[in-house]
Design an enzyme around this catalytic site. Structure first.
Site, short mmCIF file in Angstrom:
data_model
loop_
_atom_site.label_atom_id
_atom_site.label_comp_id
_atom_site.label_asym_id
_atom_site.label_seq_id
_atom_site.Cartn_x
_atom_site.Cartn_y
_atom_site.Cartn_z
N ASP A 175 -88.10 18.85 22.69
CA ASP A 175 -87.56 19.69 23.77
C ASP A 175 -86.99 21.00 23.26
OD1 ASP A 175 -86.36 17.14 26.08
OD2 ASP A 175 -88.21 18.29 26.05
N ASN A 234 -80.58 11.80 23.05
CA ASN A 234 -80.63 11.86 24.52
C ASN A 234 -81.87 12.59 25.02
OD1 ASN A 234 -79.16 14.23 23.50
ND2 ASN A 234 -78.93 14.78 25.64
N HIS A 235 -82.55 13.33 24.14
CA HIS A 235 -83.79 13.97 24.57
C HIS A 235 -85.03 13.11 24.33
CE1 HIS A 235 -82.81 18.11 25.94
NE2 HIS A 235 -81.67 17.81 25.37
N HIS A 243 -76.55 9.33 17.59
CA HIS A 243 -76.84 10.70 18.02
C HIS A 243 -75.63 11.40 18.66
CE1 HIS A 243 -78.96 14.20 19.45
NE2 HIS A 243 -78.49 13.98 20.66
N ARG A 255 -71.18 17.79 30.34
CA ARG A 255 -72.56 17.34 30.29
C ARG A 255 -72.89 16.41 31.44
NH1 ARG A 255 -74.96 18.16 24.90
NH2 ARG A 255 -73.32 18.15 23.33
N HIS A 305 -76.07 16.17 18.18
CA HIS A 305 -75.89 16.42 19.63
C HIS A 305 -75.27 17.76 19.99
CE1 HIS A 305 -75.91 15.12 23.74
NE2 HIS A 305 -74.63 14.85 23.83
N GLU A 358 -96.76 14.46 50.77
CA GLU A 358 -95.84 14.06 49.70
C GLU A 358 -94.88 15.20 49.39
OE1 GLU A 358 -98.76 13.20 46.80
OE2 GLU A 358 -98.51 11.03 46.97
N ASN A 375 -103.34 25.42 48.77
CA ASN A 375 -104.08 24.21 49.11
C ASN A 375 -105.35 24.02 48.32
OD1 ASN A 375 -103.38 22.18 50.92
ND2 ASN A 375 -103.17 23.70 52.53
#
Lengths: 162, 643
Positions: free
Chosen positions: B205, B234-235, B281, B373, B400, B586, B617
């Protein structure tokens, strides 16, 4: 009369907020203290320009009786407010700075060599650390001539600050 | 007389020189300090925005909870939609079905891996990635399947021993930064039996090369499973990846990411060195229970955004299919007889893991919710002492948090933070670090900063780059709340268009809630007159949100821009086959649910209209990436960074 007092209170209140902002940005623990080594940076960021000696005395004023390595906001705020109200440690005006460089440039060439500047800054007055010297050089030095054209340098720094 | 005259003259000259030197030194120190302060302000801006973003992740999480709670009601309207949103991860097919489906063409000139992997494959990958080659999906899948297989055999905590001759290296967050990983291997050597590593989470990330970093770490792990230890961060969470970039990387490769989601859940929670150092972490809380954590089924921790529901039996509601295939809720009592094992952790177990992955140490004593956080907690030195002594541990090593020097020691030396992604916010923002330790010796720290430049820019240029980047980011946040800000300003102003600096700062903070020093930042954001009054509309003059269609209302555009990342996550979750398309129904149903939970004051029909006008579309489906991309910010005066 009352108006003047109100205005003064408003001025002080704004100063307090300004000082709080500057202090908090260095308060990494969010517990209203900063590392004593950051006090110089904080004071200077508020527009003051004390010498190292003056800074040393100021730190003594804001430290706890038993120095902990941290400065508390409650002690810092009143001292800093007074300094700002009294407009102490005013910054160096551009023309004074220019004249200072000219004094060092005794033969009036319009520049200083790297060796000359390093010698003055690291051996005289309140000497620079190696880090401070390197940093000043990296921005000030003209790599082709290995010299510092101080007039241009000052102009560039002043523009960057504004 | 001549001699006397020249000595006074030289004394005066000396004094003059001394005075001049003092003036220059005084000025320079003042100038440098103001640069350092500007740098600190910029870093504060970056960090505040980063944490505020994480907080809004938690809001999304509560949205999912809201949907769970209203499940039956929503079910009637659109059973399939909600099923998709909440469906437990169905067991993925076996390796053969995936890997063999993806063949490697002869024309492929990228790196080829040979299973079982050896150090040759590590070298091969590093060489290839240095030349910007891409690893074929076939090999990526092979690596992921193998990694899952090996991780599954491991306990929740790795146990490691060191000795004087066998130091271990601990790295923190890498966040997809290949440059930093290369730098670490260059300085510290490749992983091997004699050069063990712990990678303490957040491999992916934000950076540009999450896939490459992950592949190198997983391949190294597969070659040296007893010497390369990977902790979950956490990622390592597929929901986080949706927001923070890794998913985009994956989608480009058209890889099926379900296997990756599973690999994440099998990553160990932490590592314990010599029975005295805990490496995790995030951090701990006052209720951290290592014994419990040793025993949980860690692979049931799917995502921070999928909490177990608060039921009266502390269990998530089971989603099962009835005979016709439609979903049906059952209460645990009823289905006890043939109840399959729950696919989720119990609530208190889930919270224990969240604490480990999300908490931050602070100087203040006690343990309180990590409001910045939105997950985990803040823990003080007393908590550290309590938990460490409870389990006879000496130290906690965690990551972290980005630190300017790459690492930080706190809580009287009991907590070390190590962060390995240099230039995390911007080129020059911080160093990265790793540490080496072995039993009986103090840890040694190594810092670095990845750069493609051969010489360091002068400080004022580096600060400028960081500052411009931070302000740019802040301005984008400001424009996304334009309507609310103007409303707040006008409440305080009597139609003059101006506010005092203090009032303006108050409004900014009340709407944006970033806890920033607005007065000090005001010169970048807004015009001030000589009396110190702020023309508050001037914040909006050099930035705007691009309107995908001219007729669209500004408030709608602004809202869609503001919730863009959340919507992106939602759409991606619905889009089960990763086609990038969802049906109009949806789309509208999602928006409806979203807007009611977030109390967005926009008529759903207006959004429907917008979608129709944008005409994205494709046979009744909407390309939602195209839709979301259409909402972006234009900075009128882009300052190009100098190379």
């Amino acid at each position: 009369m009352a108006d003047d007092r109100d205005r003064e209170e408003a001025v002080v209140a704004e100063l307090h907020k300004k000082i709080k902002d500057a202090f908090e940005v260095f308060d990494h623990e969010s517990n209203n203290t900063v590392d004593v080594r950051e006090i110089g940076t904080i004071m200077r960021s508020l527009g003051c320009c004390p010498s190292e000696g003056e800074l040393h005395d100021l730190i003594a004023e804001v430290e706890d009786e038993e120095p902990t390595g941290y400065i508390r906001f409650e002690k810092f705020l009143p001292v800093m407010t007074e300094i700002l109200l009294q407009r102490r440690y005013r910054p160096v005006p551009e023309d004074i700075l220019l004249r200072a460089f000219e004094v060092l440039d005794s033969t009036k060439r319009g520049f200083l060599t790297k060796e000359e500047l390093v010698k003055y800054m690291t051996e005289e007055g309140e000497p620079f650390s190696q880090e401070e010297m390197e940093e000043m050089l990296s921005a000030a030095i003209d790599p082709d001539s290995n010299s510092i054209h101080y007039r241009d340098y000052i102009t560039m720094m002043v523009i960057d600050e504004h | 007389p001549g001699l006397y005259h020249s000595s006074t003259k030289s004394r005066d000259t000396r004094t003059g020189v001394l005075k001049a030197v003092l003036i220059i030194q005084k000025w320079y120190r003042g100038y440098r300090a103001r640069l350092m302060a500007r740098l600190q302000y910029a870093l504060t801006v970056f960090q505040s925005i980063e944490y505020a973003d994480e907080q809004s992740q938690m809001q999304l999480s509560s949205f999912f909870s809201f949907m769970l709670e209203n499940y039956t009601h929503i079910c009637e309207d659109d059973p399939e939609l909600v099923q998709r949103l909440l469906a437990s991860q169905k067991c993925i097919k076996e390796r053969q079905d995936y890997v063999e489906l993806v063949g490697v063409p002869d024309s492929y000139s990228g790196p080829r891996l040979q299973f079982p992997l050896t150090f040759v494959d590590i070298d091969c990958l590093l060489e290839a990635f240095m030349q910007h080659q891409v690893l074929h999906a076939h090999y990526v899948l092979e690596v992921l399947f193998e990694t899952k297989k090996v991780l599954k055999r491991m306990a929740n905590f790795n146990h490691v021993r060191t000795s004087r001759y066998a130091e271990i290296t601990i790295c923190g967050d890498l966040h997809g930064s290949l440059d930093d990983l290369f730098l670490i291997f260059y300085k510290n050597g490749l992983p091997s039996e004699s050069n063990p590593y712990i990678f303490n989470g957040d491999f992916v990330d934000r950076g540009n090369n999450s896939m490459e970093v992950l592949m190198i770490l997983f391949v190294s792990f597969l070659v040296y499973p007893n010497n390369v230890h990977l902790n979950r961060g956490n990622h390592e969470d597929f929901m986080m990846n949706l927001r923070y970039g890794f998913t985009k990387e994956i989608l480009k490769t058209k890889l099926n990411s379900k296997i990756l989601e599973e690999v994440y859940t099998w990553l160990p929670i932490g590592t314990i060195i010599d029975n005295e150092i805990l490496v995790i972490h995030g951090g701990i809380s006052e209720s951290t229970d290592l014994n419990l954590l040793h025993g949980i089924e860690r692979n049931k921790m799917k995502s921070v955004l999928i909490p177990p529901m608060e039921g009266n039996r502390d269990r998530p509601i089971e989603l099962k299919e009835n005979k016709t295939g439609g979903p049906v809720t059952t209460t645990p009592e009823k289905s006890k007889a043939n109840e399959p094992a729950s696919e989720h952790l119990l609530k208190h177990e889930w919270e224990q893991v969240i604490d480990i992955l999300w908490s931050d140490p602070k100087g203040k004593s006690g343990c309180y919710p990590n409001t910045c956080r939105g997950g985990g907690c803040y823990f003080g030195p007393d908590i550290t002492s309590k938990i460490l002594s409870k389990y006879q541990l000496k130290m906690l090593i965690r990551s972290h948090e980005c630190k300017p020097e790459g690492y930080e020691i706190s809580h009287d030396g009991k907590v070390i933070t190590v962060f390995s992604a240099s230039n995390y916010y911007e080129q020059g923002s911080n160093r990265g670090a790793y540490l080496k330790l072995c039993s009986g010796m103090s840890p040694r720290f190594f810092r670095y900063q990845a750069t493609w430049e051969t010489t360091l820019k002068p400080l004022y240029q580096r600060v400028n780059i960081i500052e411009i980047s931070a302000i740019r980011m802040l301005k984008e946040k400001i424009i996304s709340r334009k309507t609310d800000l103007i409303h707040a300003f006008q409440l305080q102003d009597r139609k003059s268009g101006k506010l005092s600096l203090g009032r303006w700062a108050f409004c900014m903070e009340s709407v944006l809630g970033l806890n920033l020093p607005w007065r000090s930042l005001s010169s970048f954001l807004v015009n001030t007159d000589k009396d110190g009054n702020v023309s508050y509309m001037s914040s909006f003059q050099d930035i705007r949100i691009e309107k995908p269609v001219k007729e669209a209302q500004s408030t709608i555009i602004e809202t869609l821009y503001r919730y863009r990342s959340d919507l992106e996550i939602l759409f991606n979750v619905i889009d089960a086959d990763h086609s990038g398309l969802i049906s109009r129904e949806e789309f509208c149903a999602t928006w409806k649910l979203f807007s009611s939970h977030y109390s967005v004051p926009i008529d759903d029909s207006q959004v429907d209209e917008l979608v129709k006008t944008m005409d994205l579309n494709k046979d009744g489906s909407i390309d939602f990436n195209e839709f979301l991309k259409a909402f972006y910010v234009v900075h009128k005066y882009e300052i190009m960074k100098s190379d």
